[in-house]
Each structure stands twice: as C-alpha cells, then as structure tokens.
Design a protein around this motif. Structure first.
Motif: not given
Length: 463
Positions: A390-393, A395-401, A403-405, A410-414
């Motif tokens: 998730y840290d690398s995502l 850094k790639f510019g993914v808006v985790l707030k 995308a997290m849903y 690796n098979g796990k949600m944030l």
C-alpha cells in the motif's frame, strides 16, 4: 504597437463577448520555432493550462465581431440584443496578436466570431486574419479558430491549412433544442463543416504518408488533396504543413433547452466516434438575454456542478475506456451530483470488487476509483519488477482514501471493510470532494483577459 482609444474599446467589447466560447484546451500541436518565423506550438497546452516547466500558457481570446444576423435566444450577441457592437479588421487582429505576443502576454490566438452579413463574409474575414499572421508576420504559434456553419467549403479548407485547431459549435445537444431556441440554425449545417474537417485531416495524413514514401499506392498528390490548398497555401508556409493538425472540437450549452444528461453524454460519445473529435466542451448556461423560453439563472446561478459531472463522464469515455451506456441509463437519465461518475459506477457494480492490484489488467485498474491513467501504468510497470504494497501504491499516485474500498493488495484490504453500498457511499461523501471554484460557494474566479494586464490604453501602448 501602441493601442489607440478606438482599438482599445474594440478589445474591451470583443474580449468580453468571447468569454462564453470555451477554449480551455491543450494545443495538441508540437511545432518548434523555425528560423525566420515567430513563435512555436507545444502540446503541453494553452489557455489556463500548464506546461511541463510550470509555465501558464495563454491565448488571446477574441471575437472578430459581435455583430450577428442570427437571433439565437440564448446568445448575448443575438441581433435583437441592445449591446455595444464592434468589429476588428483582419489587419487589426494580426497586429494585436503579434503586439501581445512580443510583450509575452500570449502564446497563441483563439478567434471566434458572430455572423456578420453572412457566413461566407465572416469566414473570409477569419481566414484573412490568420493568413496575414502566417505569411506577413510569419507567426508560427498556436491558432484556434471557429469554422462557420454555412460558409463555402473552400474557405474552410483554406483556413484549415493555416491554423492548428478548428471547432464547430453544436450549440445545443438536440435538433429539437436548436429548432426552438435557434431556428435560423440547423443540425445539418453544423455537421457539414465537421465532416469536412474530419475528411480533410484524414486526407492530410495520407498526403504526409505519401511524402514519407510509406506503403501507399503510387498516385499523384493532386488526387489526395485539392490542388488549390497545395499550391496557394501549403507551399507558402513550409513543406511539412498539415490540415488542422491539432484536430477539431465542439461545444454544447448545458441547461438552456431541457435535455437530460443521458442525451448529452450519448451525443458526446457519438460525436467522438463519428467525427474524430479531440474534445467536447460543456458550457453551463447563463441567462444573459432574459428570453421567456429560457430558464432563469439569476437566483440559482449556472448549473456548474452539472457541467463538472459531465466533464468527468467525458474524461471517463476518452481516457478510461468507459462507454456512455455504462455511465448513465435512460432509467436514471441524470448524473448523480453527490458523487463523481466513476465512483457511482463502482458503487452500482460492487460485484466486480474488490480487485487484486497484483493481478488486474490495465482495463480493470482504470475502473477502480482513486486509480488514474498514470498510476495504473505505474502499477503495471512495478509489478514486473517485484511485489506491491500500500505504501508503494500511494507513491504511484493512487488515492487510497477512495481506492481502499475497492482493492486488495496481496489478498488483503488496507483495513477490514464490508462491501456495502450505503457504508461506502457515506464514507466517500465524507471525504469532501474538491469541486471547481464557484461550486462550493467559496472564492470564485474569472477567466483572465489580456485587459487584466493593462490599466489604461496608454499603458497598453508602452513597451
């Protein structure tokens, strides 16, 4: 060149009259400066866009005239409106453009016009202005002009060889809307120059391929494109000139004639598919004429949030591989103003989520809220070199707030979450989407004009 009082007054009238023509467009042209010419064109963008080095690149945006023989009920320049009128000559437009360019006020020209006398006369004036810029002043910068429906095809063809982009305004999304609010215009006259520009661009590419000795039949150039443009215009610039190299665009007024978002989005999709458009612009309707057939925007204001959602849907079709039928249906004919179209699609199709980012293909990644074109490409590249977290995502510019849903890594949600529409929607709305200025009630901004850089005509004349 110093600006006379007369020219300055014309500039005030015709820059203000041009503000309803949307032109916040990247140039689409890459053309280096050539020795003996003035200016260049860069694909990074023009008019409120930013180049790669951070520069804001701007256009001189004016009308050739705000006189008009038409009486379109939504237009502030309609012939029955009592407004100050003015017209530039082609020589004045060319001199103004070069004068402002030399002062570093602008890097290109956006030229539109009311219909003075008739379409042929107006198109001829536009052509003469840009022709002067290209030949007399050797201006090599970006030029975007309006193609006038009903004008002689030869005038549009000649103009196409000396500009970068042309646009033909659809005005209203449906033929019925045009019939009711602009009875002097019709869909056939609007579509005719659009088809001509599309055909001209395709033939121009064939001509370039022929010159480059690609695998084309051995035919003479005159069969690929009419000799009049080849001899009279193309040779006067340089051998590599092409026809409307930055493509064509169009504009639709939103909220004047009662069309649903379903009609507008499907119309835009059809325009992209049938006419190879670069952009469809959406202009939130502002009632400047007070006509009884028009909705009153004095209290509610222009439908800016609706315009914003339409632009988001448009980008999903252009860059994210969505189809109009996926974004909006006849059963729900208007886009949800609470949430952006991509999140709305995801919430309506939770059966596709969560997506494992280690395995998803590019098409699937683009459909995840919070993942854009660049971040999707970065994910694909990084997966070839090793695992993701998730840290690398982030850094790639993914808006985790967002995308997290909708993802697992690796098979796990944030964090542990239930795939429940109401729960996810409530949390997404709680993020407080950053809307364009003026929609949230905060500070509003206006389109900057060349006149904003000047205090008086005398100051404008100083160098």
């Amino acid at each position: 060149m110093g600006l006379s009082q007369e020219i300055f007054q014309k500039l005030e009238i015709l820059t203000d009259a041009a503000k309803y023509d949307v032109a916040c467009t990247s140039s689409g042209s890459s053309r280096r400066g050539v020795k003996g010419t003035m200016g260049s064109a860069v694909s990074a963008g023009l008019c409120h866009a930013f180049a790669a080095d951070g520069r804001c690149i701007s256009l001189l945006k004016i009308l050739q005239t705000n006189e008009c023989v038409f009486d379109c009920k939504y237009c502030c320049n309609r012939c029955s409106n009592d407004v100050p009128r003015a017209s530039f000559t082609p020589e004045e437009i060319a001199e103004l453009t070069i004068s402002f360019y030399r002062r570093n006020y602008i890097e290109g020209l956006f030229l539109s016009s009311g219909i003075k006398n008739n379409p042929d006369y107006t198109m001829e004036q536009i052509y003469r202005a840009v022709y002067l810029l290209r030949t007399k002043y050797l201006f090599n910068g970006y030029i975007h002009v309006k193609a006038i429906p009903g004008a002689d095809p030869l005038l549009i063809e000649k103009t196409g060889w000396v500009v970068d982009r042309m646009s033909v305004n659809m005005e209203l999304p449906t033929a019925e809307g045009l019939r009711r609010l602009a009875p002097q215009k019709n869909r056939k006259k609007i579509l005719t120059p659009m088809r001509q520009i599309q055909t001209g661009r395709r033939e121009s590419l064939l001509l370039q391929d022929y010159r480059n000795h690609t695998a084309l039949p051995a035919v003479h150039e005159s069969t690929l494109f009419p000799a009049v443009t080849e001899k009279q215009v193309l040779q006067e610039r340089h051998p590599e000139a092409s026809f409307v190299p930055a493509g064509q665009s169009t504009q639709m007024i939103i909220g004047a004639s009662g069309e649903s978002d379903y009609e507008i989005v499907h119309m835009a999709e059809a325009m992209y598919q049938q006419f190879d458009l670069k952009r469809v612009f959406y202009s939130a309707f502002i009632n400047t004429t007070g006509d009884d057939l028009l909705p009153d925007t004095s209290e509610s204001g222009p439908p800016l949030l609706r315009e914003h959602r339409l632009y988001q849907a448009d980008f999903l079709m252009r860059f994210y591989q969505f189809r109009a039928e996926e974004l909006i249906t006849a059963d729900q004919p208007n886009l949800d103003v609470q949430i952006d179209p991509k999140c709305n699609w995801a919430l309506n199709h939770l059966e596709f989520f969560p997506v494992e980012v280690q395995e998803a293909d590019y098409h699937t990644l683009l459909r995840i809220p919070g993942i854009g074109v660049k971040s999707a490409k970065r994910i694909l590249t990084a997966r070839r070199r090793g695992g993701l977290d998730y840290d690398s995502l982030k850094k790639f510019g993914v808006v985790l707030k967002r995308a997290m849903y909708f993802i697992t890594c690796n098979g796990k949600m944030l964090i542990p979450l239930k795939m429940n529409r109401a729960f996810i929607l409530t949390n997404l709305l709680g993020l407080g989407e950053k809307l364009p200025p003026g929609i949230t009630g905060g500070t509003t901004y206006h389109q900057m004009s060349v006149l904003d850089m000047m205090d008086t005509p005398s100051m404008a004349g100083s160098s």
